[in-house]
Design an enzyme around this catalytic site. Structure first.
Site, short mmCIF file in Angstrom:
data_model
loop_
_atom_site.label_atom_id
_atom_site.label_comp_id
_atom_site.label_asym_id
_atom_site.label_seq_id
_atom_site.Cartn_x
_atom_site.Cartn_y
_atom_site.Cartn_z
CG ASP A 1 -1.62 1.27 1.47
OD1 ASP A 1 -2.34 1.68 0.55
OD2 ASP A 1 -1.46 1.87 2.54
CG ASP B 1 -1.03 2.22 6.98
OD1 ASP B 1 -1.02 3.30 7.57
OD2 ASP B 1 -1.37 2.11 5.79
CG ASP C 1 -4.17 -1.20 3.37
OD1 ASP C 1 -4.54 -1.04 2.19
OD2 ASP C 1 -3.43 -0.42 3.97
#
Length: 628
Positions: free
Chosen positions: A329, A521, A525
């Protein structure tokens, strides 16, 4: 060898006493039957093995190492090999002592983490009094006092005081962290110098220290395929070798009764074949594998924990060792997640201050980093009473009524949804578009900087042999391309909704030759962390949902720790493979030599105890992970 516990000291005394008695029985002239001299040292060193073997037989658990040792040594007594019988049992117990010490050392290494559990919390009362209470009795919103040198008992927000925190127990980092009023403090850290007053933000059961302890305590429940293989292998292996030893004795003995025994039996008697069968049993004891393989994984998990990397099970450590694709990410993972307004471009008829004020008022209820940056950049005071009818559109933005006007703040997808033509911008960064009463009012440019170690993290992954590095983000294509070029990421996917990230991960999983690891995080996600072969969450600032969904948690939010985790995982798997190949190879060779009569009890002792000790020593190397 370090300090032994009481049980290990008692075993050491038994080994010493049995060794002395064995030497005396060997050197003294026999008085009465010879086996009586050897029976005493045998009883001193082997009574617990015989007891455990008998107890397990009664319980239906026949085929274990106690049974093999009892059968082999009692059989040796019946064939007149008294000294060998005692010697085999003696060295078996030496191996068990060493095994207990090695396992204990590994457990103590991991148990060092348990020291982060605080015993008391200093609860501040409304009248200013401070009472020592159990951390579990402190409620969210209560105020606690943390004195210099004390461990922070609960997660909280600093109300008063400045200090430095020792976070080594959580992150593996030796550098202290400076804190001041308004900063978040995690439980488990040590307050080094100043008196702190904290407002508790989480109950003890949900605090960082409680989550860490839960992860460590439950890590052994999730076994790797290698451990599962060894468990199944031992379940079938031991009965098979007992039957093979029985056949090794029975078949030649029956053939010797024939009028014309086969030529290969010439010059042998039944007692020789019984001795070979007993040697076969000693060699075949599977303890080298049964202990060293789990111990290797235990050591790897313990070593990782000292680096601030929490692994929820050895199965995830094994999967990470085979990772050839790492997917990141962007925001909060590769970048700092701390946004700042870098440009304001209003349309005609509206000022920069008005555009910022509309955007900040509309986004004032959101905790998203972009929303926080808008509020921070707005010079005017924000009055919540001016805002009504707030609606958040996931992956798009927010709409609201501000001073009676309909305001929409979001990305280009929101503009398309509203049928508004958004103006492009040549500046790198995230564009936040604003409409007022359906008319385009301008856009705000917000930038997020990469983390200090992000580029080095990507380079380290390449040196670890990771074949493909991908970045997934909901940000614009221009911002994603700029970040990917800065960090050296192979490829990226931009403007993704949470569902799009899952679809992109599915496609990457289908293309991956090995395992795929995803690093994230945020709450959005969590689905991808669950879907990946290995989900890695940034733990110190990461969302609770991401940490729960992840298989591995990085406590310090440094992406460079991913390469460290892969290195630990691969080193652990190398040690596991070494132990399996070494133990099975040596045992197969000595089993063959024993069946042919070329290996006696001394070789059998090496193939059992010697191999176990070497394998355990090798397994303990997994604990030796240099601090980062």
């Amino acid at each position: 060898m370090g300090a032994l516990n009481a049980k290990e000291r008692r075993m050491l005394l038994r080994i010493g006493a049995a060794a002395v008695l064995l030497v005396l029985a060997w050197r003294l002239p026999p008085v009465g039957p010879a086996f009586l001299l050897y029976l005493l040292p045998y009883a001193v060193i082997g009574w617990d093995v015989l007891y455990d073997a008998g107890r397990n037989i009664v319980r239906g658990q026949v085929f274990d190492e106690n049974f093999l040792m009892a059968l082999a040594t009692i059989g040796a007594f019946f064939t007149g090999k008294y000294a060998e019988a005692v010697f085999v049992m003696l060295f078996y117990q030496v191996g068990e002592l060493f095994q207990d010490y090695a396992v204990g050392k590994s457990r103590r290494s991991i148990a060092a983490l348990m020291d982060i559990r605080p015993d008391v919390a200093n609860l501040a009362g409304p009248d200013g009094t401070v009472t020592a209470v159990d951390p579990e009795d402190v409620a969210v919103g209560d105020t606690i006092v943390v004195k210099p040198g004390e461990r922070v008992p609960l997660d909280g927000l600093v109300l008063e005081g400045r200090s430095t925190l020792d976070t080594a127990a959580l992150t593996g980092e030796s550098a202290p962290r400076e804190i001041q009023p308004g900063d978040t403090v995690l439980s488990g850290c040590i307050n080094q110098r100043g008196l702190l007053r904290l407002r508790v933000t989480k109950p003890f059961s949900e605090s960082t220290v409680a989550r860490i302890l839960d992860l460590v305590e439950n890590a052994s429940e999730k076994k790797s395929r290698s451990e599962q293989f060894i468990t199944r292998f031992a379940r079938y292996y031991t009965p098979c070798v007992v039957l093979a030893a029985l056949a090794l004795f029975a078949v030649p003995s029956l053939l010797l009764l024939l009028p014309a025994p086969p030529a290969f039996l010439a010059g042998t008697v039944w007692s020789q074949w019984l001795h070979r069968a007993l040697v076969f049993l000693v060699i075949s004891c599977p303890c080298a594998l049964v202990i060293s393989v789990p111990l290797s994984f235990f050591g790897g998990i313990g070593g990782a924990s000292r680096c601030g990397i929490l692994v929820k099970g050895s199965n995830y450590l094994e999967a990470l060792a085979h990772a050839d694709t790492v997917v990141f990410d962007k925001t909060g993972t590769l970048t700092r997640g701390i946004f700042a307004v870098t440009a304001v471009h209003p349309a005609q008829g509206i000022s920069e201050a008005q555009l910022l004020e509309y955007a900040a008022l509309t986004e004032q209820w959101s905790d998203h980093p972009i929303s926080q940056s808008l509020r921070a950049a707005c010079p005017a005071a924000l009055d919540p009473a001016r805002v009504t009818e707030v609606e958040e559109i996931a992956g798009h933005g927010v709409t609201a009524r501000v001073d009676g006007h309909t305001v929409a703040v979001g990305n280009s997808r929101l503009m398309e949804r509203m049928g508004v033509n958004a103006l492009p911008c040549e500046l790198p960064g995230t564009l936040v578009h604003v409409t007022v009463d359906g008319f385009y009012a301008g856009h705000i440019v917000i930038s997020d900087l990469p983390k200090d170690d992000a580029r080095a993290a990507i380079a380290s992954l390449r040196t670890q042999g990771v074949r493909r590095i991908v970045m997934l983000t909901g940000d614009t294509d221009a911002v994603a391309a700029h970040t990917a070029a800065q960090l050296g990421v192979d490829e990226y996917r931009a403007e993704l909704l949470p569902g799009d990230k899952v679809e992109a991960t599915e496609a990457l999983l289908a293309e991956a030759a090995g395992k795929l690891a995803f690093v994230g995080d945020g709450i959005n996600d969590a689905p991808v962390l669950s879907r990946a072969d290995v989900g890695i969450a940034m733990g110190a600032m990461g969302a609770d949902a991401a940490i729960e969904a992840a298989d591995i948690v990085l406590m310090d939010d440094h992406p460079s720790k991913i390469a460290v985790a892969i290195s630990i995982a691969r080193r652990t798997m190398t040690i596991v493979r070494q132990n399996i190949i070494f133990a099975l190879g040596v045992k197969a060779l000595v089993l063959l030599l024993g069946a042919l009569g070329y290996a006696g009890m001394w070789a059998a002792v090496f193939a059992d105890v010697g191999v176990a000790v070497i394998a355990i020593l090798n397994a303990m190397r997994a604990l030796q992970v240099p601090k980062q």
